[in-house]
Enzyme design. Structure first.
Site, PDB file in Angstrom:
ATOM      1  N   ASP A   1      78.878  47.963  89.726  1.00 31.53           N
ATOM      2  CA  ASP A   1      79.614  46.723  89.470  1.00 31.53           C
ATOM      3  C   ASP A   1      79.634  46.344  87.998  1.00 31.53           C
ATOM      4  O   ASP A   1      78.832  46.839  87.196  1.00 31.53           O
ATOM      5  CB  ASP A   1      78.969  45.566  90.240  1.00 31.53           C
ATOM      6  CG  ASP A   1      77.625  45.152  89.629  1.00 31.53           C
ATOM      7  OD1 ASP A   1      76.743  46.022  89.499  1.00 31.53           O
ATOM      8  OD2 ASP A   1      77.485  43.986  89.236  1.00 31.53           O
TER       9      ASP A   1
ATOM     10  N   PHE B   1      80.734  53.018  80.294  1.00 28.10           N
ATOM     11  CA  PHE B   1      80.445  51.990  81.293  1.00 28.10           C
ATOM     12  C   PHE B   1      81.338  52.242  82.499  1.00 28.10           C
ATOM     13  O   PHE B   1      82.560  52.184  82.405  1.00 28.10           O
ATOM     14  CB  PHE B   1      80.685  50.586  80.719  1.00 28.10           C
ATOM     15  CG  PHE B   1      80.127  49.536  81.625  1.00 28.10           C
ATOM     16  CD1 PHE B   1      78.814  49.091  81.465  1.00 28.10           C
ATOM     17  CD2 PHE B   1      80.877  49.029  82.679  1.00 28.10           C
ATOM     18  CE1 PHE B   1      78.266  48.149  82.337  1.00 28.10           C
ATOM     19  CE2 PHE B   1      80.336  48.090  83.554  1.00 28.10           C
ATOM     20  CZ  PHE B   1      79.033  47.655  83.381  1.00 28.10           C
ATOM     21  N   VAL B   2      80.718  52.552  83.616  1.00 28.21           N
ATOM     22  CA  VAL B   2      81.503  52.900  84.800  1.00 28.21           C
ATOM     23  C   VAL B   2      81.325  51.875  85.917  1.00 28.21           C
ATOM     24  O   VAL B   2      80.280  51.228  86.029  1.00 28.21           O
ATOM     25  CB  VAL B   2      81.139  54.310  85.339  1.00 28.21           C
ATOM     26  CG1 VAL B   2      81.669  55.386  84.437  1.00 28.21           C
ATOM     27  CG2 VAL B   2      79.654  54.458  85.553  1.00 28.21           C
TER      28      VAL B   2
ATOM     29  N   GLU C   1      69.628  56.818  94.888  1.00 33.95           N
ATOM     30  CA  GLU C   1      70.165  55.886  93.896  1.00 33.95           C
ATOM     31  C   GLU C   1      71.615  56.235  93.602  1.00 33.95           C
ATOM     32  O   GLU C   1      71.982  57.416  93.588  1.00 33.95           O
ATOM     33  CB  GLU C   1      69.374  55.990  92.585  1.00 33.95           C
ATOM     34  CG  GLU C   1      68.189  55.059  92.492  1.00 33.95           C
ATOM     35  CD  GLU C   1      68.605  53.612  92.200  1.00 33.95           C
ATOM     36  OE1 GLU C   1      69.698  53.180  92.604  1.00 33.95           O
ATOM     37  OE2 GLU C   1      67.804  52.911  91.578  1.00 33.95           O
ATOM     38  N   ASP C   2      72.420  55.218  93.316  1.00 34.04           N
ATOM     39  CA  ASP C   2      73.798  55.484  92.923  1.00 34.04           C
ATOM     40  C   ASP C   2      73.856  56.025  91.492  1.00 34.04           C
ATOM     41  O   ASP C   2      74.629  56.927  91.203  1.00 34.04           O
ATOM     42  CB  ASP C   2      74.676  54.232  93.070  1.00 34.04           C
ATOM     43  CG  ASP C   2      74.050  52.999  92.432  1.00 34.04           C
ATOM     44  OD1 ASP C   2      72.847  53.026  92.111  1.00 34.04           O
ATOM     45  OD2 ASP C   2      74.767  52.010  92.246  1.00 34.04           O
TER      46      ASP C   2
ATOM     47  N   ASP D   1      70.409  55.539  84.686  1.00 37.51           N
ATOM     48  CA  ASP D   1      70.764  55.330  83.275  1.00 37.51           C
ATOM     49  C   ASP D   1      69.531  55.561  82.423  1.00 37.51           C
ATOM     50  O   ASP D   1      69.207  56.660  82.057  1.00 37.51           O
ATOM     51  CB  ASP D   1      71.158  53.854  83.064  1.00 37.51           C
ATOM     52  CG  ASP D   1      72.611  53.599  83.286  1.00 37.51           C
ATOM     53  OD1 ASP D   1      73.400  54.497  83.072  1.00 37.51           O
ATOM     54  OD2 ASP D   1      72.947  52.465  83.640  1.00 37.51           O
TER      55      ASP D   1
ATOM     56  N   GLY E   1      73.392  48.700  94.763  1.00 39.31           N
ATOM     57  CA  GLY E   1      74.487  49.615  94.436  1.00 39.31           C
ATOM     58  C   GLY E   1      74.533  50.893  95.247  1.00 39.31           C
ATOM     59  O   GLY E   1      75.604  51.453  95.488  1.00 39.31           O
TER      60      GLY E   1
ATOM     61  N   ARG F   1      82.556  46.920  92.953  1.00 35.83           N
ATOM     62  CA  ARG F   1      81.672  47.781  93.744  1.00 35.83           C
ATOM     63  C   ARG F   1      82.439  48.557  94.811  1.00 35.83           C
ATOM     64  O   ARG F   1      82.088  49.678  95.144  1.00 35.83           O
ATOM     65  CB  ARG F   1      80.613  46.940  94.478  1.00 35.83           C
ATOM     66  CG  ARG F   1      79.479  46.466  93.636  1.00 35.83           C
ATOM     67  CD  ARG F   1      78.391  45.918  94.536  1.00 35.83           C
ATOM     68  NE  ARG F   1      77.508  44.994  93.854  1.00 35.83           N
ATOM     69  CZ  ARG F   1      76.449  45.360  93.140  1.00 35.83           C
ATOM     70  NH1 ARG F   1      76.155  46.622  92.994  1.00 35.83           N
ATOM     71  NH2 ARG F   1      75.697  44.452  92.561  1.00 35.83           N
TER      72      ARG F   1
HETATM   73  C1  PRP Z   1      71.534  49.977  88.962  1.00 39.22           C
HETATM   74  C2  PRP Z   1      71.309  51.201  89.827  1.00 39.22           C
HETATM   75  C3  PRP Z   1      69.872  51.530  89.585  1.00 39.22           C
HETATM   76  C4  PRP Z   1      69.645  51.063  88.167  1.00 39.22           C
HETATM   77  C5  PRP Z   1      69.653  52.244  87.254  1.00 39.22           C
HETATM   78  O1  PRP Z   1      71.135  48.841  89.648  1.00 39.22           O
HETATM   79  O2  PRP Z   1      71.591  50.949  91.177  1.00 39.22           O
HETATM   80  O3  PRP Z   1      69.007  50.850  90.473  1.00 39.22           O
HETATM   81  O4  PRP Z   1      70.715  50.188  87.814  1.00 39.22           O
HETATM   82  O5  PRP Z   1      69.493  51.835  85.931  1.00 39.22           O
HETATM   83  P1  PRP Z   1      68.285  52.316  85.022  1.00 39.22           P
HETATM   84  O6  PRP Z   1      68.177  53.787  85.146  1.00 39.22           O
HETATM   85  O7  PRP Z   1      68.728  51.890  83.640  1.00 39.22           O
HETATM   86  O8  PRP Z   1      67.050  51.594  85.442  1.00 39.22           O
HETATM   87  P2  PRP Z   1      71.423  47.357  89.149  1.00 39.22           P
HETATM   88  O9  PRP Z   1      70.230  46.826  88.421  1.00 39.22           O
HETATM   89  O10 PRP Z   1      72.715  47.328  88.390  1.00 39.22           O
HETATM   90  O11 PRP Z   1      71.503  46.532  90.499  1.00 39.22           O
HETATM   91  P3  PRP Z   1      72.559  46.680  91.701  1.00 39.22           P
HETATM   92  O12 PRP Z   1      72.302  48.032  92.321  1.00 39.22           O
HETATM   93  O13 PRP Z   1      72.216  45.567  92.620  1.00 39.22           O
HETATM   94  O14 PRP Z   1      73.933  46.577  91.110  1.00 39.22           O
END
Ligand code: PRP
Length: 179
Positions: free
Chosen positions: A162, A155-156, A102-103, A106, A47, A168
């Site tokens: 995504d 939820f964004v 990081e994007d 959460d 992401g 994305r």
């Molecule tokens: C997203 C985002 C972080 C993670 C954050 O990745 O890029 O890596 O979730 O969430 P957390 O703080 O709850 O751990 P995702 O697992 O959705 O994978 P992606 O980047 O491939 O979409």
């Protein structure tokens, strides 16, 4: 005001607002790392790629760009968000100054795991830069040095984020109504 053609999307942050926030982060980071050698930007797949491309083009300091791929299972404190590295860094970060990008943060479980993992490799320093912070969803505390924007627990999607691999590539960030 920007409107989405898709009724299930409510735009929360426009493309212009994103660009402004990313360039402000770029200025801040360029200032802080002006006299620092060996900066390594670590982008967490997948992401963060959109954010990293934009941010890196706002930097005026030299850096090496590398990627780390992860898969996570479980989203609770008990499962501690078991994270597995699917693609490791190519660069040896020992003695380097790492900026982890990081994007979104959460629960913090992914970042918590990554920081622990990267620290075992003896970097000179590690800082964290994220675009979107959702502190209301935090399970573990994680240090954030640079933050683009803070949002409510919604939820964004868009700008790398995504829903089942869709959205994305949106240039804005939107709340997704899933029904
Ligand atoms: C997203 C985002 C972080 C993670 C954050 O990745 O890029 O890596 O979730 O969430 P957390 O703080 O709850 O751990 P995702 O697992 O959705 O994978 P992606 O980047 O491939 O979409």
């Amino acid at each position: 005001m920007e409107y989405s053609q898709d009724n299930s999307l409510e735009i929360l942050l426009s493309e212009e607002e994103i660009i402004a926030r990313v360039s402000r982060l770029g200025e801040e980071i360029s200032r802080d790392y002006a006299n620092v050698d060996d900066l390594v930007l670590v982008s967490v797949l997948r992401g963060s790629v959109y954010f990293v491309v934009d941010l890196s083009r706002c930097l005026t300091v030299p850096f090496t760009l590398d990627f780390i791929g992860i898969n996570k299972y479980g989203n609770t404190k008990d499962s501690m968000g078991i994270v597995r590295i699917t693609k490791d860094l190519d660069v040896n970060i020992s003695g380097k100054n790492v900026l982890l990008l990081e994007d979104i943060v959460d629960t913090g479980l992914t970042l918590n795991y990554l920081l622990k993992n990267l620290r075992t490799r003896n970097p000179l320093s590690i800082r964290v830069c994220i675009f979107l912070d959702m502190p209301g969803r935090r399970i573990v505390d994680v240090p954030v040095d640079y933050r683009g924007v803070e949002m409510q627990d919604v939820f964004v999607v868009g700008y790398g984020l995504d829903y089942q691999e869709r959205y994305r590539n949106l240039k804005y960030i939107a709340a997704l109504k899933k029904d």
